[in-house]
Write a protein that holds these residues in place. Structure first.
Motif, PDB file in Angstrom:
ATOM      1  N   ILE A   1       0.866  -1.182   0.000  1.00 17.72           N
ATOM      2  CA  ILE A   1       0.000   0.000   0.000  1.00 17.72           C
ATOM      3  C   ILE A   1       0.900   1.230   0.000  1.00 17.72           C
ATOM      4  CG2 ILE A   1      -1.776   1.267   1.259  1.00 17.72           C
ATOM      5  CD1 ILE A   1      -2.237  -1.466   2.805  1.00 17.72           C
ATOM      6  N   THR A   2       0.583   2.201  -0.838  1.00 17.49           N
ATOM      7  CA  THR A   2       1.267   3.487  -0.826  1.00 17.49           C
ATOM      8  C   THR A   2       0.201   4.564  -0.754  1.00 17.49           C
ATOM      9  OG1 THR A   2       3.117   2.683  -2.149  1.00 17.49           O
ATOM     10  CG2 THR A   2       2.784   5.046  -2.105  1.00 17.49           C
ATOM     11  N   PHE A   3       0.385   5.524   0.149  1.00 14.08           N
ATOM     12  CA  PHE A   3      -0.543   6.648   0.191  1.00 14.08           C
ATOM     13  C   PHE A   3       0.225   7.917   0.509  1.00 14.08           C
ATOM     14  CE2 PHE A   3      -0.569   4.825   4.445  1.00 14.08           C
ATOM     15  CZ  PHE A   3      -0.539   5.936   5.287  1.00 14.08           C
ATOM     16  N   TYR A   4      -0.377   9.029   0.147  1.00 14.74           N
ATOM     17  CA  TYR A   4       0.255  10.341   0.294  1.00 14.74           C
ATOM     18  C   TYR A   4      -0.599  11.232   1.185  1.00 14.74           C
ATOM     19  CZ  TYR A   4       2.944   8.841  -3.748  1.00 14.74           C
ATOM     20  OH  TYR A   4       3.765   8.145  -4.596  1.00 14.74           O
ATOM     21  N   THR A   5       0.068  12.018   2.014  1.00 15.87           N
ATOM     22  CA  THR A   5      -0.593  13.035   2.824  1.00 15.87           C
ATOM     23  C   THR A   5       0.172  14.332   2.626  1.00 15.87           C
ATOM     24  OG1 THR A   5       0.742  12.779   4.828  1.00 15.87           O
ATOM     25  CG2 THR A   5      -1.126  11.262   4.566  1.00 15.87           C
ATOM     26  N   ASP A   6      -0.247  15.375   3.321  1.00 17.07           N
ATOM     27  CA  ASP A   6       0.500  16.632   3.234  1.00 17.07           C
ATOM     28  C   ASP A   6       1.890  16.504   3.864  1.00 17.07           C
ATOM     29  OD1 ASP A   6      -0.556  16.376   5.780  1.00 17.07           O
ATOM     30  OD2 ASP A   6      -1.003  18.497   6.007  1.00 17.07           O
ATOM     31  N   LYS A   7       2.126  15.432   4.629  1.00 13.39           N
ATOM     32  CA  LYS A   7       3.444  15.178   5.239  1.00 13.39           C
ATOM     33  C   LYS A   7       4.378  14.405   4.316  1.00 13.39           C
ATOM     34  CE  LYS A   7       2.175  16.696   9.342  1.00 13.39           C
ATOM     35  NZ  LYS A   7       2.633  17.905   9.918  1.00 13.39           N
ATOM     36  N   GLY A   8       3.846  13.754   3.268  1.00 16.72           N
ATOM     37  CA  GLY A   8       4.669  12.994   2.340  1.00 16.72           C
ATOM     38  C   GLY A   8       4.110  11.626   2.027  1.00 16.72           C
ATOM     39  N   LYS A   9       4.973  10.764   1.509  1.00 16.81           N
ATOM     40  CA  LYS A   9       4.611   9.423   1.044  1.00 16.81           C
ATOM     41  C   LYS A   9       4.832   8.384   2.142  1.00 16.81           C
ATOM     42  CE  LYS A   9       6.330   6.016  -2.217  1.00 16.81           C
ATOM     43  NZ  LYS A   9       7.339   5.742  -3.227  1.00 16.81           N
ATOM     44  N   TYR A  10       3.844   7.517   2.315  1.00 16.22           N
ATOM     45  CA  TYR A  10       3.904   6.408   3.260  1.00 16.22           C
ATOM     46  C   TYR A  10       3.788   5.105   2.478  1.00 16.22           C
ATOM     47  CZ  TYR A  10       2.968   9.861   6.897  1.00 16.22           C
ATOM     48  OH  TYR A  10       3.049  10.930   7.737  1.00 16.22           O
ATOM     49  N   ASP A  11       4.620   4.137   2.810  1.00 13.98           N
ATOM     50  CA  ASP A  11       4.565   2.814   2.190  1.00 13.98           C
ATOM     51  C   ASP A  11       4.342   1.768   3.266  1.00 13.98           C
ATOM     52  OD1 ASP A  11       5.191   3.402  -0.597  1.00 13.98           O
ATOM     53  OD2 ASP A  11       7.175   3.953   0.138  1.00 13.98           O
ATOM     54  N   ILE A  12       3.436   0.840   2.984  1.00 10.50           N
ATOM     55  CA  ILE A  12       3.168  -0.266   3.904  1.00 10.50           C
ATOM     56  C   ILE A  12       3.264  -1.560   3.111  1.00 10.50           C
ATOM     57  CG2 ILE A  12       1.454  -1.373   5.395  1.00 10.50           C
ATOM     58  CD1 ILE A  12       0.307   1.410   5.922  1.00 10.50           C
ATOM     59  N   GLU A  13       3.969  -2.527   3.665  1.00  7.01           N
ATOM     60  CA  GLU A  13       4.054  -3.860   3.089  1.00  7.01           C
ATOM     61  C   GLU A  13       3.537  -4.852   4.118  1.00  7.01           C
ATOM     62  OE1 GLU A  13       8.325  -3.812   2.258  1.00  7.01           O
ATOM     63  OE2 GLU A  13       7.768  -4.141   0.155  1.00  7.01           O
ATOM     64  N   LEU A  14       2.599  -5.690   3.696  1.00  2.42           N
ATOM     65  CA  LEU A  14       2.063  -6.729   4.569  1.00  2.42           C
ATOM     66  C   LEU A  14       2.578  -8.077   4.088  1.00  2.42           C
ATOM     67  CD1 LEU A  14      -1.645  -5.510   4.757  1.00  2.42           C
ATOM     68  CD2 LEU A  14       0.238  -4.981   6.312  1.00  2.42           C
ATOM     69  N   PHE A  15       2.963  -8.926   5.029  1.00  2.00           N
ATOM     70  CA  PHE A  15       3.473 -10.251   4.727  1.00  2.00           C
ATOM     71  C   PHE A  15       2.544 -11.282   5.343  1.00  2.00           C
ATOM     72  CE2 PHE A  15       6.964  -7.383   4.402  1.00  2.00           C
ATOM     73  CZ  PHE A  15       7.802  -7.911   3.440  1.00  2.00           C
ATOM     74  N   LEU A  16       2.458 -12.455   4.715  1.00  2.00           N
ATOM     75  CA  LEU A  16       1.690 -13.540   5.306  1.00  2.00           C
ATOM     76  C   LEU A  16       2.289 -13.857   6.667  1.00  2.00           C
ATOM     77  CD1 LEU A  16       1.247 -15.856   2.208  1.00  2.00           C
ATOM     78  CD2 LEU A  16      -0.445 -14.355   3.247  1.00  2.00           C
ATOM     79  N   GLY A  17       1.452 -14.161   7.625  1.00  2.00           N
ATOM     80  CA  GLY A  17       1.940 -14.437   8.971  1.00  2.00           C
ATOM     81  C   GLY A  17       1.786 -13.245   9.888  1.00  2.00           C
ATOM     82  N   SER A  18       1.108 -12.177   9.423  1.00  2.45           N
ATOM     83  CA  SER A  18       0.739 -11.019  10.248  1.00  2.45           C
ATOM     84  C   SER A  18       1.856 -10.014  10.497  1.00  2.45           C
ATOM     85  CB  SER A  18       0.166 -11.469  11.589  1.00  2.45           C
ATOM     86  OG  SER A  18      -0.945 -12.303  11.384  1.00  2.45           O
ATOM     87  N   LEU A  19       2.909 -10.021   9.688  1.00  2.00           N
ATOM     88  CA  LEU A  19       3.979  -9.048   9.843  1.00  2.00           C
ATOM     89  C   LEU A  19       3.813  -7.945   8.811  1.00  2.00           C
ATOM     90  CD1 LEU A  19       6.709  -8.135  11.040  1.00  2.00           C
ATOM     91  CD2 LEU A  19       7.817  -9.588   9.332  1.00  2.00           C
ATOM     92  N   GLY A  20       4.036  -6.713   9.233  1.00  2.00           N
ATOM     93  CA  GLY A  20       3.983  -5.588   8.319  1.00  2.00           C
ATOM     94  C   GLY A  20       5.132  -4.633   8.564  1.00  2.00           C
ATOM     95  N   PHE A  21       5.473  -3.852   7.535  1.00  2.00           N
ATOM     96  CA  PHE A  21       6.489  -2.814   7.642  1.00  2.00           C
ATOM     97  C   PHE A  21       5.909  -1.520   7.108  1.00  2.00           C
ATOM     98  CE2 PHE A  21       9.204  -6.548   7.600  1.00  2.00           C
ATOM     99  CZ  PHE A  21      10.105  -6.250   8.592  1.00  2.00           C
ATOM    100  N   MET A  22       6.186  -0.432   7.792  1.00  2.26           N
ATOM    101  CA  MET A  22       5.735   0.878   7.345  1.00  2.26           C
ATOM    102  C   MET A  22       6.953   1.778   7.196  1.00  2.26           C
ATOM    103  SD  MET A  22       2.930   3.374   9.049  1.00  2.26           S
ATOM    104  CE  MET A  22       2.246   4.712   8.127  1.00  2.26           C
ATOM    105  N   THR A  23       7.028   2.468   6.053  1.00  7.67           N
ATOM    106  CA  THR A  23       8.099   3.417   5.806  1.00  7.67           C
ATOM    107  C   THR A  23       7.502   4.816   5.793  1.00  7.67           C
ATOM    108  OG1 THR A  23       9.248   1.776   4.462  1.00  7.67           O
ATOM    109  CG2 THR A  23       9.981   4.058   4.259  1.00  7.67           C
ATOM    110  N   LEU A  24       8.053   5.684   6.633  1.00 12.58           N
ATOM    111  CA  LEU A  24       7.574   7.062   6.760  1.00 12.58           C
ATOM    112  C   LEU A  24       8.233   7.951   5.707  1.00 12.58           C
ATOM    113  CD1 LEU A  24       7.784   7.384  10.648  1.00 12.58           C
ATOM    114  CD2 LEU A  24       5.826   6.681   9.249  1.00 12.58           C
ATOM    115  N   PRO A  25       7.680   9.144   5.484  1.00  6.93           N
ATOM    116  CA  PRO A  25       8.292  10.066   4.520  1.00  6.93           C
ATOM    117  C   PRO A  25       9.754  10.388   4.841  1.00  6.93           C
ATOM    118  CG  PRO A  25       6.106  10.831   5.097  1.00  6.93           C
ATOM    119  CD  PRO A  25       6.423   9.671   6.004  1.00  6.93           C
TER     120      PRO A  25
END
Length: 65
Positions: A18-42
Motif C-alpha cells: 500500500i502506498t498513500f500520500y498526505t500533506d506530510k509525504g509518502k507512506y509505504d506499507i508492506e504486509l506479509f503472510l503471517g501477520s507481519l507488516g512494515f511501514m516506511t515514513l516520509p
C-alpha cells in the motif's frame, strides 16, 4: 534442495503493498503472510508491526451463503 529455496523466498515476498500520500509525504506499507507488516515514513524511517485481520473481522463475513 532448490525447491526449498524457492518456497523460502516466496514466503518472505510482500503479500500486499500500500502506498498513500498526505500533506506530510509518502507512506509505504508492506504486509506479509503471517501477520507481519512494515511501514516506511516520509523521513525514510521504517518500523515493523503485527496485524490481525481476524480481530477486526465483521461477524457477518462468517455467514454461509
Amino acid at each position: 534442495d532448490p525447491k526449498d529455496e524457492i518456497i523460502s523466498e516466496w514466503n518472505y515476498a510482500p503479500w500486499y503493498s500500500i502506498t498513500f500520500y498526505t500533506d506530510k509525504g509518502k507512506y509505504d506499507i508492506e504486509l506479509f503472510l503471517g501477520s507481519l507488516g512494515f511501514m516506511t515514513l516520509p523521513s525514510g524511517q521504517r518500523g515493523a508491526f503485527m496485524f490481525d485481520f481476524e480481530k477486526n473481522k465483521n461477524p457477518s463475513d462468517n455467514k454461509k451463503r
